[in-house]
Design a protein around this motif. Structure first.
Motif, mmCIF file in Angstrom:
data_model
loop_
_atom_site.group_PDB
_atom_site.id
_atom_site.type_symbol
_atom_site.label_atom_id
_atom_site.label_comp_id
_atom_site.label_asym_id
_atom_site.label_seq_id
_atom_site.Cartn_x
_atom_site.Cartn_y
_atom_site.Cartn_z
ATOM 1 N N UNK A 141 41.463 37.228 43.021
ATOM 2 C CA UNK A 141 40.481 38.128 42.424
ATOM 3 C C UNK A 141 40.468 37.905 40.910
ATOM 4 N N UNK A 190 40.108 44.659 42.570
ATOM 5 C CA UNK A 190 39.324 44.292 41.391
ATOM 6 C C UNK A 190 39.651 45.155 40.179
ATOM 7 N N UNK A 191 40.894 45.583 40.079
ATOM 8 C CA UNK A 191 41.322 46.328 38.894
ATOM 9 C C UNK A 191 41.760 45.332 37.824
ATOM 10 N N UNK A 192 41.425 45.628 36.572
ATOM 11 C CA UNK A 192 41.799 44.760 35.469
ATOM 12 C C UNK A 192 43.307 44.723 35.275
ATOM 13 N N UNK A 193 43.808 43.642 34.673
ATOM 14 C CA UNK A 193 45.256 43.426 34.592
ATOM 15 C C UNK A 193 46.003 44.492 33.799
ATOM 16 N N UNK A 215 34.950 41.094 39.987
ATOM 17 C CA UNK A 215 34.346 41.834 41.093
ATOM 18 C C UNK A 215 34.254 43.334 40.927
ATOM 19 N N UNK A 216 34.820 43.891 39.873
ATOM 20 C CA UNK A 216 34.747 45.336 39.678
ATOM 21 C C UNK A 216 33.350 45.817 39.356
ATOM 22 N N UNK A 219 33.516 38.472 52.253
ATOM 23 C CA UNK A 219 33.463 39.060 50.926
ATOM 24 C C UNK A 219 34.570 38.521 50.020
ATOM 25 N N UNK A 220 35.772 38.336 50.587
ATOM 26 C CA UNK A 220 36.896 37.912 49.751
ATOM 27 C C UNK A 220 36.846 36.414 49.455
ATOM 28 N N UNK A 226 36.500 42.686 53.669
ATOM 29 C CA UNK A 226 37.637 42.110 52.969
ATOM 30 C C UNK A 226 37.374 42.285 51.494
ATOM 31 N N UNK A 252 38.939 39.306 38.584
ATOM 32 C CA UNK A 252 38.946 40.520 37.787
ATOM 33 C C UNK A 252 40.370 40.935 37.425
ATOM 34 N N UNK A 253 41.334 40.587 38.295
ATOM 35 C CA UNK A 253 42.723 40.992 38.053
ATOM 36 C C UNK A 253 43.536 39.903 37.364
#
Lengths: 198, 551
Positions: B343, A87-90, B465-466, B237-238, A83, B345-346
């Protein structure tokens, strides 16, 4: 044995005793209580189709073709073996690109304009396994699904309503449509209709 | 996805009402737990089997040595178990864990950080998760409780260097506080849909025709203590974004409650133990003020975001939405939890920056189990010192003189985490091989590194998390940050407690600066903010602030 050695030995024995209680007895007790109080949930909220287990109502299922409602994009391909989020930045270029690609794809699939595609249809969930979509995304997919299944739009609309979150969870979170249970309901209707025809 | 302000306000109101109703009874129970002279039968058994003399009153150095011995043994055992997973029961066919990952994970769980550089689903079987990781979730939280109790004893006792018995405090915190609460919490979580079983279900034909294995495992039991103990290490993981860890918006709210309930009750325990409830209320007020302000700011930062070509949705769960994610992201970073239901990171740049700022504040509002309150009491000592300088009197805190020896310990405490965060980040950024672990371009890559060291040194455990932290370099540096960020402050707190306990109690006079009431609350809150701002704003400007401005 000096003071340090004694402390370490005490620590080891303490840890092992605690492990028996907290690492074995506690999860076993919770397991027992779970089976007693809410076995369906404790065992994964498994839904059935024709007597066979057909997935968990809490997990998204991969969809191909035109007959079913698509869940949101997933960073793990809807496979619960792992899962993860993207995790991509905004503001990252990769995210802008991914969203644009997804938007074009959904617009083409649903034969609609790019502007009509809601944001949840083009963004991956945090888990990659979220089965829920927004009511707007469900409405967007409804005509296609109705046509592919030979059902009236009103009938499909009714199924969507039955699988939309209500009450406490809709208020605390947001109104959402569970694609897994919705697709299961669709499949059940199809099966009944087929049975009637035969 | 839009922010439902009415829903957010309702959830905040519900949390405030429930926590307000519980904090005094639970605080009283906690105070009784750590002051009672009676041992339970199971505790007697535990002491006997482990060779603990439960009647011994330990010098602060012995208390610290016991704590360190326990942590060392825990780390070694957890490390070895992961290397030997192939030979252990309930391993689901999973073999030895990579030694760097195993080392990082062992340190991470024993320090109450729960930074997860491993992917649980593909790395660890039921056995290690249940018998080692979840056990540390209990014990590392109980260690935090023990330390704050020892510090309070330092304030209340006079003319002794003894602070109580570490083993007794550890056992009581675990068995009388965390275990019963975790059992109740786990059952509630199961009812909402969290799983608790011993195997997955193979689905040959899904509704949509594909195949899938529905995962299984003792999740609810680990989930409850992951939140109650402000640990944060997810079974999956999530983490709390996974539908099997956090199925509904209601379970999400309940999880936020589990995170906050013990830390927000500790001020009541403190007030009772020092015999002046007003002391507890003052500290509590500062904690609540930070928490409310931060939650509202976080919700706004997410709700108002409009990226160039992006908007809020990536990394969020549709079944939860903005309000539950804002509540959770704030609670998890203001405590030492680090569980996530979105997440991070986003998150929009400002929201991600706020998550970092929450941790940089020292996780004191309300902070981790035990660690939040001792962090806050250290800041109270600073506030007393500065207040004393302003009125020109020798500073006193609850009848104890705050002199040069005490202030040296406090100053060191304040310096430990920022040093780790800024030094770790600087070294990583300056070393191309290490910086490559955060591949995001521009300021976001810097944010990922800054977030990692902030999280590790403050023992939070959440991540942008990246970043890939499983390589030897980062795994070691982050493990060091976790270790030093946990145990050096603990050693300093216990040393301070020892030096306070040795003093006579000075009766308060009219000239004594009162450590309760609105004036002191403002002083305490202001000092916490100023210390954080001066230390971290330059780094934040390079990361999230730059990111928000650049687009």
């Amino acid at each position: 044995m000096n003071a340090y050695g004694r402390q370490l030995f005490t620590a080891l024995r303490f840890l092992l005793c605690a492990t028996l209680l907290l690492g074995l007895a506690y999860p076993a007790l919770v397991f027992g209580l779970g089976q007693l109080v809410a076995p369906a949930q404790a065992n994964g909220s498994i839904i059935t189709a024709g007597g066979q287990a057909a997935g968990s109502s809490l997990l998204a299922q991969p969809v191909t073709g035109t007959a079913y409602f698509f869940p949101r994009p997933s960073a793990v391909g809807w496979d619960p073996a792992t899962s993860s989020a993207s995790n991509l930045g905004p503001n990252q270029a990769a995210l802008v690109e991914a969203m644009a690609t997804n938007r074009a794809e959904v617009a083409a699939r649903e034969k609609t304009s790019m502007d009509a595609v809601p944001v949840d249809a083009v963004t991956a969930s945090g888990s990659g396994l979220d089965p829920d979509i927004s009511p707007a995304y469900a409405a967007l997919q409804m005509p296609r699904v109705a046509a592919a299944n030979g059902l009236s739009e009103a009938a499909v609309q009714e199924l969507i309503a039955e699988n939309t979150s209500t009450g406490v969870n809709a208020f605390l979170g947001q109104s959402s449509v569970n694609t897994t249970t919705l697709n299961a309901a669709l499949a059940a209707v199809q099966k009944t209709a087929k049975g009637l025809r035969e | 996805m839009d922010l439902n302000v009415f829903s957010l306000a309702t959830q905040l109101a519900v949390l405030i009402v429930v926590l307000a109703a519980l904090h005094q009874p639970l605080g009283k129970y906690l105070a009784n737990t750590f002051t009672s002279h009676k041992h339970l039968a199971v505790e007697h058994g535990l002491y006997k089997l482990s060779g603990v003399d439960a009647h011994a009153d330990q010098h602060w150095k012995v208390y610290l040595r016991s704590l360190l011995a326990f942590s060392v043994v825990s780390i070694v055992l957890l490390f070895l178990a992961q290397l030997l997973q192939r030979f252990l029961p309930l391993n689901q066919g999973m073999g030895a864990v990579d030694p760097w990952v195993a080392m990082n994970t062992a340190v991470s769980f024993v320090t109450n950080t729960n930074w997860q550089t491993y992917v649980p689903e593909t790395t660890l079987g039921f056995g290690i998760q249940m018998m080692l990781l979840a056990v540390q979730n209990f014990l590392s939280a109980a260690v935090g409780l023990a330390v704050v109790v020892a510090l309070i004893r330092g304030l209340t006792r006079a003319q002794t260097s003894n602070l109580g018995n570490f083993w007794v405090d550890l056992a009581r915190g675990t068995l009388r506080v965390l275990l019963p609460m975790a059992i109740v919490g786990a059952v509630v979580l199961i009812i909402t849909g969290v799983i608790q079983n011993w195997g997955g279900t193979n689905i040959h034909t899904l509704v949509t025709g594909a195949q899938q294995t529905v995962p299984g495992g003792p999740v609810a039991s680990q989930e409850a203590i992951k939140l109650l103990g402000t640990n944060g290490g997810g079974y999956f993981n999530a983490n709390s974004a996974h539908p099997f860890e956090n199925p509904t918006a209601f379970s999400s709210l309940f999880q936020v409650f589990l995170i906050l309930v013990i830390p927000f009750s500790l001020p009541a325990m403190y007030g009772r133990m020092v015999g002046d409830k007003r002391q507890g209320y003052t500290v509590l007020t500062v904690m609540v003020a930070f928490w409310l302000a931060s939650t509202i700011f976080m919700s706004w930062a997410i709700g108002a975001f409009n990226g160039s070509g992006t908007s809020v949705g990536e990394g969020f769960e549709q079944r939860l939405g903005v309000a539950p994610s804002a509540l959770f992201a704030t609670a998890t970073t203001l405590t030492s939890t680090g569980a996530v239901n979105v997440a991070h990171d986003s998150l929009p740049p400002l929201a991600g920056g706020l998550a970092m700022l929450n941790m940089m504040l020292g996780e004191i509002a309300p902070g981790g189990v035990g660690s939040g309150l001792y962090g806050m009491l250290i800041l109270a000592v600073v506030a007393v010192f500065i207040g004393g300088l302003m009125v020109g009197r020798t500073p006193e805190f609850l009848g104890k003189k705050i002199g040069a020896p005490q202030m040296k310990l406090v100053a060191l405490y304040i310096l430990v985490t920022p040093t780790l965060v800024l030094l770790g980040t600087a070294i990583t950024v300056a070393t191309p091989a290490l910086a490559a672990a955060a591949p995001a371009e521009g300021p976001h890559g810097f944010s990922e590194i800054l977030y990692a060291f902030t999280s590790a040194a403050n023992n939070n455990g959440s991540a942008f998390g990246g970043i890939t932290s499983s390589g030897p370099g980062l795994a070691t540096m982050l493990a060091l940050a976790m270790l030093i960020g946990r145990f050096l402050p603990i050693a300093l707190v216990l040393a301070l407690a020892g030096s306070l306990a040795k003093q006579r109690k000075i009766p308060a006079t009219t000239g004594t600066l009162a450590t309760h009431g609105p004036l002191f609350a403002v002083l305490l809150g202001g000092i916490s903010l100023i210390l954080t701002a001066l230390t971290y704003f330059p780094a934040l400007a390079l990361g999230p602030a730059a990111e928000g401005l650049l687009k």
